[in-house]
Design a protein around this motif. Sequence first.
Motif, PDB file in Angstrom:
ATOM      1  N   VAL A  68       8.461  14.394 -17.408  1.00 54.24           N
ATOM      2  CA  VAL A  68       7.433  13.343 -17.429  1.00 54.24           C
ATOM      3  C   VAL A  68       8.043  12.031 -17.939  1.00 54.24           C
ATOM      4  CG1 VAL A  68       5.268  12.627 -18.532  1.00 54.24           C
ATOM      5  CG2 VAL A  68       5.521  14.966 -17.690  1.00 54.24           C
ATOM      6  N   HIS A  69       8.887  12.137 -18.946  1.00 54.03           N
ATOM      7  CA  HIS A  69       9.520  10.939 -19.496  1.00 54.03           C
ATOM      8  C   HIS A  69      10.372  10.248 -18.421  1.00 54.03           C
ATOM      9  CE1 HIS A  69      11.942   9.060 -23.068  1.00 54.03           C
ATOM     10  NE2 HIS A  69      11.397   8.168 -22.274  1.00 54.03           N
ATOM     11  N   LYS A  70      11.189  11.051 -17.729  1.00 52.66           N
ATOM     12  CA  LYS A  70      12.079  10.475 -16.707  1.00 52.66           C
ATOM     13  C   LYS A  70      11.262   9.846 -15.562  1.00 52.66           C
ATOM     14  CE  LYS A  70      15.999  11.318 -13.677  1.00 52.66           C
ATOM     15  NZ  LYS A  70      15.455  10.663 -12.502  1.00 52.66           N
TER      16      LYS A  70
ATOM     17  N   ILE B   2       0.889  -1.173   0.000  1.00 52.19           N
ATOM     18  CA  ILE B   2       0.000   0.000   0.000  1.00 52.19           C
ATOM     19  C   ILE B   2       0.919   1.212   0.000  1.00 52.19           C
ATOM     20  CG2 ILE B   2      -1.870   1.251   1.155  1.00 52.19           C
ATOM     21  CD1 ILE B   2      -2.571  -1.344   2.609  1.00 52.19           C
ATOM     22  N   THR B   3       0.778   2.051  -1.027  1.00 53.02           N
ATOM     23  CA  THR B   3       1.726   3.156  -1.136  1.00 53.02           C
ATOM     24  C   THR B   3       1.157   4.299  -1.953  1.00 53.02           C
ATOM     25  OG1 THR B   3       4.066   3.619  -1.578  1.00 53.02           O
ATOM     26  CG2 THR B   3       2.898   2.408  -3.292  1.00 53.02           C
ATOM     27  N   SER B   4       1.742   5.478  -1.773  1.00 51.76           N
ATOM     28  CA  SER B   4       1.492   6.547  -2.756  1.00 51.76           C
ATOM     29  C   SER B   4       2.853   7.027  -3.232  1.00 51.76           C
ATOM     30  CB  SER B   4       0.660   7.688  -2.174  1.00 51.76           C
ATOM     31  OG  SER B   4       1.308   8.310  -1.132  1.00 51.76           O
ATOM     32  N   PRO B   5       3.165   6.745  -4.493  1.00 49.75           N
ATOM     33  CA  PRO B   5       4.442   7.209  -5.023  1.00 49.75           C
ATOM     34  C   PRO B   5       4.387   8.722  -5.203  1.00 49.75           C
ATOM     35  CG  PRO B   5       3.096   6.248  -6.767  1.00 49.75           C
ATOM     36  CD  PRO B   5       2.332   6.066  -5.497  1.00 49.75           C
ATOM     37  N   PRO B   6       5.551   9.370  -5.437  1.00 51.81           N
ATOM     38  CA  PRO B   6       5.484  10.798  -5.760  1.00 51.81           C
ATOM     39  C   PRO B   6       4.596  10.966  -6.987  1.00 51.81           C
ATOM     40  CG  PRO B   6       7.763   9.981  -5.775  1.00 51.81           C
ATOM     41  CD  PRO B   6       6.897   8.806  -5.553  1.00 51.81           C
ATOM     42  N   TYR B   7       3.859  12.057  -7.070  1.00 49.98           N
ATOM     43  CA  TYR B   7       3.045  12.309  -8.266  1.00 49.98           C
ATOM     44  C   TYR B   7       3.879  13.080  -9.287  1.00 49.98           C
ATOM     45  CZ  TYR B   7      -1.126  11.290  -5.427  1.00 49.98           C
ATOM     46  OH  TYR B   7      -2.067  10.698  -4.635  1.00 49.98           O
ATOM     47  N   PRO B   8       3.612  12.866 -10.589  1.00 49.06           N
ATOM     48  CA  PRO B   8       4.334  13.675 -11.573  1.00 49.06           C
ATOM     49  C   PRO B   8       3.716  15.071 -11.680  1.00 49.06           C
ATOM     50  CG  PRO B   8       2.910  12.119 -12.686  1.00 49.06           C
ATOM     51  CD  PRO B   8       2.725  11.886 -11.221  1.00 49.06           C
ATOM     52  N   ASN B   9       3.827  15.846 -10.608  1.00 49.52           N
ATOM     53  CA  ASN B   9       3.201  17.179 -10.623  1.00 49.52           C
ATOM     54  C   ASN B   9       4.189  18.271 -10.242  1.00 49.52           C
ATOM     55  OD1 ASN B   9       3.581  16.740  -7.956  1.00 49.52           O
ATOM     56  ND2 ASN B   9       1.439  16.890  -7.343  1.00 49.52           N
ATOM     57  N   ARG B  10       5.462  17.952 -10.278  1.00 54.95           N
ATOM     58  CA  ARG B  10       6.550  18.892 -10.008  1.00 54.95           C
ATOM     59  C   ARG B  10       6.585  19.371  -8.564  1.00 54.95           C
ATOM     60  NH1 ARG B  10       7.537  23.546 -13.486  1.00 54.95           N
ATOM     61  NH2 ARG B  10       9.679  23.070 -12.925  1.00 54.95           N
ATOM     62  N   MET B  11       5.882  18.675  -7.666  1.00 51.58           N
ATOM     63  CA  MET B  11       6.001  19.075  -6.267  1.00 51.58           C
ATOM     64  C   MET B  11       7.273  18.469  -5.685  1.00 51.58           C
ATOM     65  SD  MET B  11       3.589  18.552  -3.053  1.00 51.58           S
ATOM     66  CE  MET B  11       4.854  17.615  -2.272  1.00 51.58           C
ATOM     67  N   SER B  12       8.054  19.287  -4.997  1.00 54.04           N
ATOM     68  CA  SER B  12       9.298  18.778  -4.438  1.00 54.04           C
ATOM     69  C   SER B  12       9.131  18.560  -2.935  1.00 54.04           C
ATOM     70  CB  SER B  12      10.416  19.784  -4.680  1.00 54.04           C
ATOM     71  OG  SER B  12      11.475  19.530  -3.793  1.00 54.04           O
ATOM     72  N   TYR B  13       9.299  17.301  -2.498  1.00 57.21           N
ATOM     73  CA  TYR B  13       9.174  17.021  -1.057  1.00 57.21           C
ATOM     74  C   TYR B  13      10.293  17.696  -0.286  1.00 57.21           C
ATOM     75  CZ  TYR B  13       5.859  13.766  -2.826  1.00 57.21           C
ATOM     76  OH  TYR B  13       4.793  13.238  -3.499  1.00 57.21           O
ATOM     77  N   ILE B  14      11.480  17.728  -0.894  1.00 56.51           N
ATOM     78  CA  ILE B  14      12.615  18.352  -0.210  1.00 56.51           C
ATOM     79  C   ILE B  14      12.313  19.835   0.050  1.00 56.51           C
ATOM     80  CG2 ILE B  14      15.043  19.043  -0.491  1.00 56.51           C
ATOM     81  CD1 ILE B  14      14.860  16.113   0.060  1.00 56.51           C
ATOM     82  N   ARG B  15      11.713  20.479  -0.940  1.00 58.76           N
ATOM     83  CA  ARG B  15      11.392  21.905  -0.753  1.00 58.76           C
ATOM     84  C   ARG B  15      10.466  22.077   0.455  1.00 58.76           C
ATOM     85  NH1 ARG B  15       7.194  25.384  -1.870  1.00 58.76           N
ATOM     86  NH2 ARG B  15       7.859  27.516  -2.241  1.00 58.76           N
TER      87      ARG B  15
ATOM     88  N   ASN C  60      -3.686  12.014 -11.315  1.00 56.53           N
ATOM     89  CA  ASN C  60      -3.321  12.401 -12.681  1.00 56.53           C
ATOM     90  C   ASN C  60      -2.820  13.851 -12.675  1.00 56.53           C
ATOM     91  OD1 ASN C  60      -5.726  13.648 -12.212  1.00 56.53           O
ATOM     92  ND2 ASN C  60      -6.786  12.892 -14.010  1.00 56.53           N
ATOM     93  N   SER C  61      -2.257  14.279 -13.805  1.00 51.96           N
ATOM     94  CA  SER C  61      -1.703  15.639 -13.890  1.00 51.96           C
ATOM     95  C   SER C  61      -2.097  16.268 -15.202  1.00 51.96           C
ATOM     96  CB  SER C  61      -0.167  15.616 -13.841  1.00 51.96           C
ATOM     97  OG  SER C  61       0.297  15.122 -12.648  1.00 51.96           O
ATOM     98  N   LYS C  62      -1.896  17.580 -15.262  1.00 52.63           N
ATOM     99  CA  LYS C  62      -2.176  18.276 -16.520  1.00 52.63           C
ATOM    100  C   LYS C  62      -1.074  19.294 -16.746  1.00 52.63           C
ATOM    101  CE  LYS C  62      -5.991  20.385 -18.889  1.00 52.63           C
ATOM    102  NZ  LYS C  62      -7.248  21.055 -18.786  1.00 52.63           N
ATOM    103  N   PHE C  63      -0.479  19.258 -17.947  1.00 55.81           N
ATOM    104  CA  PHE C  63       0.554  20.231 -18.290  1.00 55.81           C
ATOM    105  C   PHE C  63       0.137  20.929 -19.571  1.00 55.81           C
ATOM    106  CE2 PHE C  63       2.936  16.797 -16.106  1.00 55.81           C
ATOM    107  CZ  PHE C  63       3.447  17.533 -15.051  1.00 55.81           C
TER     108      PHE C  63
ATOM    109  N   GLY D  56      11.760  14.448  -8.634  1.00 56.81           N
ATOM    110  CA  GLY D  56      12.332  15.589  -7.897  1.00 56.81           C
ATOM    111  C   GLY D  56      12.641  16.757  -8.826  1.00 56.81           C
ATOM    112  N   THR D  57      12.388  17.975  -8.338  1.00 56.33           N
ATOM    113  CA  THR D  57      12.605  19.145  -9.206  1.00 56.33           C
ATOM    114  C   THR D  57      13.207  20.329  -8.458  1.00 56.33           C
ATOM    115  OG1 THR D  57      10.377  19.892  -8.731  1.00 56.33           O
ATOM    116  CG2 THR D  57      10.693  18.765 -10.821  1.00 56.33           C
ATOM    117  N   TRP D  58      13.872  20.110  -7.356  1.00 55.12           N
ATOM    118  CA  TRP D  58      14.346  21.253  -6.562  1.00 55.12           C
ATOM    119  C   TRP D  58      15.809  21.530  -6.883  1.00 55.12           C
ATOM    120  CZ3 TRP D  58      12.611  25.304  -4.316  1.00 55.12           C
ATOM    121  CH2 TRP D  58      13.348  25.958  -3.326  1.00 55.12           C
TER     122      TRP D  58
END
Length: 409
Positions: free
Chosen positions: A329-331, A245-258, A359-362, A286-288
Amino acid sequence: MTLTSHPIRRHDHLTFNGNLRHTRHGWLRLTPAYSVNLVNDILSSVNGGTGIVLDPFGGTGTTALTCAERGIQCDTTDINPFLLWLTSAKAAVYTPCDIERFKTEVERVSESLAAGHTDQPLWIPALHQIEKWWDETTLASLAAAMATINVIAMQEPDSVSNLLRVTFCRIMIESSNASFAHQSMSFRKNGNQAPLIPIRYLWDETADLIARSAASPVLCEPRAISCDARDLLRVLSPQHYTCVITSPPYPNRMSYIRELRPYMYWLGYLTDARQAGDMDWQAIGGTWGCATSNVGKWTPDKPQPVPFPEFTLILKKIADSSDTLSRYVHKYFYDMITHVDSLYRVMAHGGSVHYIVGNSKFYNVLLPVEQIFSALFENAGFRDITITPIRKRSSKRELFEFVVSAIKP
Ligand SMILES: C[S@@+](CC[C@H](N)C(=O)[O-])C[C@H]1O[C@@H](n2cnc3c(N)ncnc32)[C@H](O)[C@@H]1O
């Protein structure tokens, strides 16, 4: 693949807002967390609480603590050392003696908070523009409290210093100028002001709450293990887990480190900005800091097509507006293929996996994250895949959260 559907509304009890403040789940209300209610529902529906559970993207330890409270064996992995520490602290057994010692030491910290200084020079973390986070007096009080906690940590067992550090984290963030009104952290508009509640009062009140919730029973302590979810076999046993049971990071550019910077700097898990960027580059999605410039140059290091028919077209449409976002998104999915393959190997036959994804929207291009995960599971060998929408997210109209479930045959 089956798509189960039922009316979707905003279900706040299915977000971390449902993780009540007076329980261990509410010790620190961090952005990455999901809902204890959701984990409990899935646990009850799968196996009545037997078997061995894994959460490969453990975050704040919601799955681990829920299992611990129900007496279910659980392993959880993450790459963030602060979150691994928090998970262990949240899901530990605290004896009445630990709690009594904690209460005694709470008094010592309370006195240093009131004084706002110690005999030693005060250390403050190298957090960028720290003056935006706390006014001068609050910062001096926090520094004095942390110095006292560090002295106590040399004299007391980890159980006691961990409870002090959790209490510290909570008052540190509550006395700051940070606002969590939106999806990611920002500063409050009315500038940096001293908190309305005196910090010593906040400390005493919070410590009392933590002491009471720490006394709640934990039936089976989880293992919180440092491991990259792309290489689970490095530390976990093959064919071992009956439920994920898990929630992976979402592809929404949110940085947990930030989001986690203030906690990580105060507790010594980060010492400079470069380190924060390097750590986020290790995180999937990750995007920070330097992670953003790295992703702008990223290309796959081996041919590994994402097994979703429209994926290339989606990337192309995003690239029309932003080449970096398309690579991002590819990575993300390139990394997830490696993760899902690695997950398959540690799952027992007949075991089930449950992924909470959004889901995400870009730039008007919808990214059907739940369908792509379903394709990744199928490609790795999982069967009986279902997608269940669970709630509408607050941000944009078309954004939802789903549980993607599958079985390893
Ligand atoms: C959405 S959060 C999980 C939240 C969790 N369900 C909770 O309730 O707190 C995703 C987590 O994945 C972790 N993560 C990101 N990349 C990872 C990787 N390569 N290996 C392991 N964990 C990773 C992040 O550090 C973050 O804690």
